[in-house]
Design a protein around this motif. Structure first.
Motif, PDB file in Angstrom:
ATOM      1  N   ARG A  37      56.177  37.116  59.242  1.00 48.45           N
ATOM      2  CA  ARG A  37      54.981  37.056  58.571  1.00 48.45           C
ATOM      3  C   ARG A  37      54.288  35.638  58.702  1.00 48.45           C
ATOM      4  O   ARG A  37      54.947  34.564  58.549  1.00 48.45           O
ATOM      5  N   CYS A  44      59.025  41.051  58.116  1.00 45.22           N
ATOM      6  CA  CYS A  44      58.451  42.004  57.123  1.00 45.22           C
ATOM      7  C   CYS A  44      57.797  43.073  58.075  1.00 45.22           C
ATOM      8  O   CYS A  44      57.278  42.723  59.304  1.00 45.22           O
ATOM      9  N   CYS A  60      50.998  42.865  54.558  1.00 43.41           N
ATOM     10  CA  CYS A  60      52.422  42.813  54.785  1.00 43.41           C
ATOM     11  C   CYS A  60      53.184  43.428  53.762  1.00 43.41           C
ATOM     12  O   CYS A  60      52.627  43.395  52.468  1.00 43.41           O
ATOM     13  N   ASN A  62      57.042  43.772  52.297  1.00 46.69           N
ATOM     14  CA  ASN A  62      58.310  43.183  51.739  1.00 46.69           C
ATOM     15  C   ASN A  62      59.222  44.077  52.522  1.00 46.69           C
ATOM     16  O   ASN A  62      60.407  43.762  52.936  1.00 46.69           O
ATOM     17  N   GLU A  63      59.377  45.209  52.355  1.00 43.27           N
ATOM     18  CA  GLU A  63      60.203  46.417  52.738  1.00 43.27           C
ATOM     19  C   GLU A  63      59.627  47.592  53.286  1.00 43.27           C
ATOM     20  O   GLU A  63      58.282  47.573  53.291  1.00 43.27           O
ATOM     21  N   SER A  68      56.834  48.516  47.777  1.00 41.34           N
ATOM     22  CA  SER A  68      57.300  47.247  47.934  1.00 41.34           C
ATOM     23  C   SER A  68      56.361  46.083  47.804  1.00 41.34           C
ATOM     24  O   SER A  68      55.016  46.592  47.861  1.00 41.34           O
ATOM     25  N   ASN A  69      56.628  45.252  47.415  1.00 45.11           N
ATOM     26  CA  ASN A  69      55.661  43.943  47.048  1.00 45.11           C
ATOM     27  C   ASN A  69      54.908  43.533  48.392  1.00 45.11           C
ATOM     28  O   ASN A  69      55.320  43.866  49.648  1.00 45.11           O
ATOM     29  N   LYS A  70      53.401  43.707  48.295  1.00 45.57           N
ATOM     30  CA  LYS A  70      52.635  43.291  49.400  1.00 45.57           C
ATOM     31  C   LYS A  70      52.012  42.115  49.167  1.00 45.57           C
ATOM     32  O   LYS A  70      51.736  41.550  48.348  1.00 45.57           O
ATOM     33  N   SER A  86      48.657  37.869  46.871  1.00 46.51           N
ATOM     34  CA  SER A  86      49.300  39.300  46.670  1.00 46.51           C
ATOM     35  C   SER A  86      48.545  40.112  46.660  1.00 46.51           C
ATOM     36  O   SER A  86      47.277  40.156  46.286  1.00 46.51           O
TER      37      SER A  86
END
Length: 116
Positions: A37, A44, A60, A62-63, A68-70, A86
């Motif tokens: 990243r 990622c 992006c 995270n998973e 998933s968190n982006k 975020s």
């Protein structure tokens, strides 16, 4: 309900590209990559997109899950990413229209697409 790579490659990328083109901007490159990243580091999955004037976006994950968190990173022409935010952190259900509309909203906020 689709596997991550299938969803991104077959639905999200074509839908986002079509939407950007409909707003009058050109997409020079758009693809799914797995790598380091920018700025923050860490491996990622990323949807990398290059627009007119060498403006670049990284969405992006995270998973390899759309839930998933982006984070979203933005870079002006010929520069390193200067904005890291975020992305969709409060949404419970992530859908294709939501992902596309929020990316477009963010790009419009930068005045990169549309009639700004």
């Amino acid at each position: 309900d689709k596997p991550f790579e299938e969803f991104i490659n077959n639905y999200f990328i074509p839908g986002l590209k079509k939407s950007i083109l409909e707003k009058g901007s050109c997409v020079n490159d758009i693809k799914l990559i797995n790598g380091d990243r920018p700025v923050v580091g860490g491996e990622c999955w990323m949807v990398y997109c290059e627009l007119d004037d060498n403006r670049r976006i990284w969405l992006c994950f995270n998973e390899n899950k759309i839930t998933s968190n982006k984070t979203i990173l933005l870079a002006e022409s010929n520069s390193e990413p200067s904005i890291v935010e975020s992305f969709l952190i409060d949404e419970k259900k992530i859908t294709l229209p939501l992902l596309i509309s929020r990316v477009l909203q963010r790009l419009n906020g930068q005045k990169w697409i549309g009639s700004n």
